[in-house]
Scaffold this motif. Structure first.
Motif, short mmCIF file in Angstrom:
data_model
loop_
_atom_site.label_atom_id
_atom_site.label_comp_id
_atom_site.label_asym_id
_atom_site.label_seq_id
_atom_site.Cartn_x
_atom_site.Cartn_y
_atom_site.Cartn_z
N ASN A 24 -28.55 -15.93 100.76
CA ASN A 24 -29.50 -15.77 101.85
C ASN A 24 -30.91 -15.72 101.28
O ASN A 24 -31.28 -14.77 100.60
N PHE A 25 -31.69 -16.76 101.59
CA PHE A 25 -33.06 -16.81 101.09
C PHE A 25 -33.97 -15.98 101.99
O PHE A 25 -33.83 -15.97 103.21
N THR A 26 -34.93 -15.29 101.38
CA THR A 26 -35.89 -14.49 102.13
C THR A 26 -36.91 -15.40 102.80
O THR A 26 -37.41 -16.34 102.19
N ILE A 27 -37.20 -15.11 104.06
CA ILE A 27 -38.27 -15.84 104.76
C ILE A 27 -39.53 -14.99 104.62
O ILE A 27 -39.65 -13.93 105.22
N TRP A 28 -40.46 -15.44 103.79
CA TRP A 28 -41.63 -14.65 103.46
C TRP A 28 -42.65 -14.69 104.60
O TRP A 28 -42.97 -15.75 105.13
N THR A 29 -43.14 -13.52 104.98
CA THR A 29 -44.17 -13.44 106.03
C THR A 29 -45.58 -13.41 105.44
O THR A 29 -46.56 -13.59 106.15
N PHE A 30 -45.65 -13.18 104.12
CA PHE A 30 -46.95 -13.20 103.46
C PHE A 30 -46.76 -13.61 102.00
O PHE A 30 -45.65 -13.60 101.47
N PHE A 31 -47.86 -14.00 101.37
CA PHE A 31 -47.84 -14.37 99.96
C PHE A 31 -48.88 -13.54 99.21
O PHE A 31 -49.92 -13.17 99.78
N CYS A 32 -48.59 -13.27 97.95
CA CYS A 32 -49.55 -12.61 97.07
C CYS A 32 -50.21 -13.68 96.20
O CYS A 32 -49.52 -14.48 95.56
N LEU A 33 -51.53 -13.71 96.21
CA LEU A 33 -52.28 -14.69 95.42
C LEU A 33 -52.75 -14.03 94.13
O LEU A 33 -53.59 -13.13 94.17
N GLU A 34 -52.18 -14.49 93.03
CA GLU A 34 -52.53 -13.86 91.76
C GLU A 34 -53.99 -14.12 91.39
O GLU A 34 -54.66 -13.25 90.85
#
Length: 308
Positions: free
Chosen positions: A5-15
């Motif tokens: 089950n892949f996670t559906i990301w609601t946000f991203f972290c920008l390094e």
């Protein structure tokens, strides 16, 4: 990994540049100043082109499109970078990431085609000056600019829609914006279709337009060398100088990021190149174009006369 089950990301972290925390304030000041210069320079350029009837020519029609495009391109990524440079949580929501990715791809792809169109315009102006006004009439120029926008926006929509459907096994993007290659590095499994699509579009929008630009400038250089007077040669070179500078800067940055070997470990260099291109490219034309500077002086002169 079947059945996972892949996670559906609601946000991203920008390094971003978080590895260089001591330089973040310096980068913030540099990026803010250059962003404001970009907005002011390109907005002024658009206003001058609209107001000054002497600049209602094919070259400045395309230049106006380029200025608007550069405003959109920098506004898609630099504000997010500025916020994240001062924030401990360097995040962007999924919808914001999608918009950022699309705008960056659309503006970049459109610029590829538009730079080739501008090279053809310079070729016609220098190599066929007597037929130039007939061939490069208003309707033709609008159609050429429209083709550039449609091509760029459609290819960007295709890339973005497929890239955001790829299952991701993380949400830490090693970039200061949602750049497609940085996001695809988070994919749980490699997709031959996505890889081939990005490669095909990159070849379509990078080497092919660059080849057309090179061919145009071979003919342009040949025509310039046949001009007997030094003044005539200098004038011909000056009309191409800014365009050539942008071409070298743009294609140098784009080719280094999109057509390099996949094993190349240069993400930090990519981020620096992307930042420098985003803030420096938009002001080249306004700094190097004599007619634009003269038009600004005339406009300021009229304004001061009215004020007094």
């Amino acid at each position: 990994m079947k059945g996972e089950n892949f996670t559906i990301w609601t946000f991203f972290c920008l390094e971003g540049f978080s590895r260089y925390q001591k330089l973040e304030i310096v980068l913030f000041v540099f990026s803010l100043v250059m962003y404001l210069i970009t907005l002011l320079g390109n907005s002024t350029l658009l206003l001058i082109i609209i107001i000054d009837s002497r600049l209602h020519t094919p070259m400045y029609l395309f230049l106006g499109n380029l200025s608007f495009m550069d405003i959109c391109y920098t506004s898609a990524s630099i504000p997010t970078l500025l916020v994240n440079l001062l924030s401990s949580q360097k995040t962007i929501v999924f919808s914001g990431c999608a918009v950022q990715m699309y705008l960056s791809l659309a503006m970049g792809s459109t610029e590829c085609v538009l730079l080739a169109v501008m090279a053809y315009d310079r070729y016609m102006a220098i190599c066929n000056p007597l037929r130039y006004s007939i061939i490069m009439n208003g309707q033709v120029c609008v159609q050429m600019a429209s083709v550039s926008w449609v091509t760029g926006c459609l290819t960007a929509l295709l890339e973005t829609s497929f890239a955001l459907q790829v299952p991701l096994c993380g949400n830490l993007v090693d970039h200061f914006k949602c750049e497609i290659l940085a996001v695809l590095k988070l994919a749980c499994t490699s997709s031959l279709f996505i890889d081939m699509m990005v490669l095909a579009i990159s070849v379509l929008l990078l080497p092919i337009p660059l080849l057309l630009i090179c061919i145009s400038y071979i003919f342009i250089l040949s025509a310039i060398l046949r001009i007997s007077s030094a003044e005539g040669r200098n004038k011909a070179f000056s009309t191409c100088g800014a365009h050539l500078t942008v071409v070298i800067l743009y294609y140098g940055a784009a080719l280094s990021m999109y057509l390099k070997p996949s094993s190349s470990n240069s993400q930090e260099i990519d981020k620096i190149i992307s930042l420098l291109y985003g803030v420096l490219n938009p002001i080249i034309y306004s700094l190097r174009n004599k007619e634009v500077k003269d038009a600004v002086k005339n406009l300021l002169g009229k304004y001061l006369c009215i004020k007094h």
